[in-house]
Design a protein around this motif. Structure first.
Motif, short mmCIF file in Angstrom:
data_model
loop_
_atom_site.label_atom_id
_atom_site.label_comp_id
_atom_site.label_asym_id
_atom_site.label_seq_id
_atom_site.Cartn_x
_atom_site.Cartn_y
_atom_site.Cartn_z
N LEU A 1 26.62 -4.72 -0.44
CA LEU A 1 25.69 -4.12 0.50
C LEU A 1 24.61 -5.11 0.91
N PRO A 2 24.34 -5.25 2.21
CA PRO A 2 23.22 -6.09 2.64
C PRO A 2 21.90 -5.51 2.13
N TRP A 3 20.97 -6.36 1.82
CA TRP A 3 19.68 -5.89 1.33
C TRP A 3 18.56 -6.78 1.87
N THR A 4 17.37 -6.19 1.85
CA THR A 4 16.16 -6.90 2.29
C THR A 4 15.05 -6.61 1.29
N ASP A 5 14.49 -7.66 0.71
CA ASP A 5 13.40 -7.53 -0.25
C ASP A 5 12.07 -7.60 0.50
N ILE A 6 11.25 -6.54 0.39
CA ILE A 6 10.00 -6.47 1.15
C ILE A 6 8.82 -6.20 0.22
N THR A 7 7.63 -6.55 0.68
CA THR A 7 6.37 -6.17 0.02
C THR A 7 5.47 -5.51 1.05
N LEU A 8 5.08 -4.28 0.77
CA LEU A 8 4.18 -3.52 1.65
C LEU A 8 2.83 -3.44 0.96
N SER A 9 1.77 -3.87 1.63
CA SER A 9 0.44 -3.89 1.02
C SER A 9 -0.59 -3.28 1.96
N ALA A 10 -1.66 -2.78 1.35
CA ALA A 10 -2.78 -2.20 2.10
C ALA A 10 -4.08 -2.63 1.45
N SER A 11 -5.06 -2.97 2.25
CA SER A 11 -6.39 -3.30 1.74
C SER A 11 -7.42 -2.74 2.70
N LEU A 12 -8.60 -2.46 2.19
CA LEU A 12 -9.66 -1.91 3.02
C LEU A 12 -11.01 -2.30 2.45
N PRO A 13 -12.06 -2.26 3.26
CA PRO A 13 -13.40 -2.60 2.76
C PRO A 13 -13.80 -1.67 1.61
N GLN A 14 -14.62 -2.19 0.71
CA GLN A 14 -15.06 -1.40 -0.42
C GLN A 14 -16.24 -0.50 -0.07
N SER A 15 -16.81 -0.67 1.15
CA SER A 15 -17.97 0.13 1.51
C SER A 15 -18.06 0.30 3.02
N ILE A 16 -18.84 1.28 3.44
CA ILE A 16 -19.15 1.50 4.85
C ILE A 16 -20.59 2.00 4.92
N VAL A 17 -21.34 1.53 5.91
CA VAL A 17 -22.74 1.92 6.06
C VAL A 17 -22.80 3.27 6.75
N LEU A 18 -23.50 4.20 6.15
CA LEU A 18 -23.59 5.56 6.67
C LEU A 18 -24.28 5.58 8.02
N GLY A 19 -23.61 6.17 9.01
CA GLY A 19 -24.23 6.42 10.30
C GLY A 19 -24.22 5.26 11.27
N THR A 20 -23.70 4.07 10.88
CA THR A 20 -23.71 2.93 11.78
C THR A 20 -22.36 2.70 12.43
N ASN A 21 -21.31 2.66 11.65
CA ASN A 21 -19.96 2.46 12.18
C ASN A 21 -19.04 3.43 11.47
N GLN A 22 -18.63 4.46 12.17
CA GLN A 22 -17.85 5.51 11.53
C GLN A 22 -16.35 5.26 11.61
N ILE A 23 -15.94 4.01 11.83
CA ILE A 23 -14.52 3.65 11.81
C ILE A 23 -14.27 2.79 10.58
#
Length: 429
Positions: free
Chosen positions: A220-242
């Motif tokens: 069987l053909p196969w493909t080895d992949i790595t899926l990763s996610a990272s995000l900021p550890q903080s967000i300033v309240l009321g300044t940038n809500q994205i």
């Protein structure tokens, strides 16, 4: 108004800033106490106070069957009290006369403190009313003591408070998981039963092998992949809500170098903001008393709020190598500082100039290629920074589930970031 609607004396408070605008440590709290009376009255004292307190009230079931009892736990902890006298008796000890239908407009001024009287950093205004009532509240209260009155009358005006953005405040949410929180120690309530949770990171990754289950070949053909996610550890309240979530799918290796993967589909299954609220209180013996029941009780609640995203799914073509950069260089919009954006443009130009020299066969190979997408998550505005106090602690976590589809095959990645910081918009002053 007065404590009773039929009272001839009417009290109110007029602030010099909008009621919904929060105060911060060191901010002036100014305004006027307003007093009117429909009859001639006499006042021995009129004073106004700025008050902060926490309140915890909940019940726990003990026992089984006919022996089951609900035991109440209650704790009200003062944070601070500042007072100012507006009217007092005359020099010869006589009460002041309040003339009929004449308004009195009396100015007051406070400076909002930074710490409690114990002391520890003041927590933000907070209200949690699910399985328990947990409240951090601040208010201005004007009180009138009158001659011949059995009880004083008062008027209370709630005010909103947010702490400063500081290292101490930002560290309160760190290292919080599904365990009890480090309450501020208090001689009335033991802290030995509480423990510190483990430290968590703000990244997640998953490595998988995709196999073609529809081929008739024994190999069987196969493909080895790595899926990763990272995000900021903080967000300033009321300044940038994205809140950006950086997703990356990397093709590590394939069974056949000729396998082509021109694009992949990223799909956001769920992103949630989870609030952990821990609280504790002493037994309220007015509800039910048995000596064998615990004199102190601590509880932890977890509540999730599903967040919306700008795009729920995105077809992403292979990254040619021009957009790669370290995570430290990326900010909330995927670029971060201006120099990071310039570096991205320079790499793109360099890649464009050299791309024509590469053979199409090398370019179409799947091995080593990457697919990147920045998912934009909408954050709510009615949340507060993490905090801890004697009886209430609150912190945040971001949870999510991402699906990626590669040549018709689907894989999922679940991630969570305990200790996510919602930071006060007020910086150190």
């Amino acid at each position: 108004m007065g404590f009773f609607s039929s009272d001839p004396v009417n009290l109110s408070i007029q602030l010099n800033q909008p009621i919904d605008q929060p105060y911060y440590p060191g901010a002036p709290v100014t305004g006027h106490a307003l007093l009117t009376s429909s009859v001639e009255d006499f006042a021995t004292q009129l004073f106004i106070s700025l008050i902060g307190k926490t309140t915890v009230d909940f019940s726990v079931s003990h026992g089984m069957g006919d022996d089951r009892r609900w035991v109440g736990y209650h704790e009200e902890t003062p944070l601070f009290t500042l007072s100012q006298t507006l009217i007092t008796t005359t020099a010869d000890g006589q009460p002041q006369t309040l003339l009929r239908d004449r308004g009195h407009r009396l100015p007051f001024s406070f400076t909002f403190p930074e710490r409690t009287s114990m002391p520890h950093a003041l927590p933000p205004s907070f209200e949690h009313t699910s399985q328990a009532k947990c409240v951090v509240e601040y208010e201005l209260r004007v009180t009138l003591v009158g001659e011949g009155r059995r009880k004083p009358i008062f008027f209370a005006q709630p005010v909103c408070f947010l702490p400063l953005r500081s290292v101490e405040q930002m560290q309160l949410g760190m290292g919080v998981g599904r365990g009890f929180y480090p309450f501020v120690q208090d001689h009335r309530i033991a802290s030995s039963a509480l423990f510190l949770p483990t430290e968590m990171a703000g990244k997640a990754s998953k490595r998988n092998t995709l196999k073609d289950l529809f081929t008739s070949s024994s190999s069987l053909p196969w493909t080895d992949i790595t899926l990763s996610a990272s995000l900021p550890q903080s967000i300033v309240l009321g300044t940038n809500q994205i809140l950006p979530i950086f997703l990356c799918l990397k093709i590590n290796k394939t069974s056949d170098p000729a396998i082509e993967i021109p694009d992949v589909l990223f799909r956001v299954e769920k992103v949630a903001l989870v609030n952990f609220v821990a609280y504790r209180a002493l037994r309220d013996d007015r509800t039910f008393y048995r000596p064998n029941y615990a004199g102190e009780e601590a509880q932890l609640e977890e509540h999730g709020l599903k967040l919306g995203v700008v795009e729920e799914e995105k077809v992403v073509e292979k990254d040619r190598g021009g957009g790669r950069m370290d995570e430290e260089e990326r900010g909330e919009n995927g670029f971060g500082e201006e120099k990071g954006k310039e570096k991205y443009i320079e790499k793109s130009k360099e890649n464009h100039e050299t791309f024509g020299e590469k053979s199409k066969v090398d370019d179409e190979r799947a091995e080593g290629s990457e697919f990147r997408w920045t998912c934009q998550v909408r954050m709510p505005t009615d949340v507060e920074p993490a905090f801890r106090s004697y009886t209430i602690c609150s912190s945040w976590m971001v949870q999510g589930k991402i699906e990626v589809i590669v040549k018709g095959k689907s894989k999922e990645l679940k991630f969570e970031t305990p200790g996510f910081e919602i930071v006060s918009p007020f910086g150190d002053r």
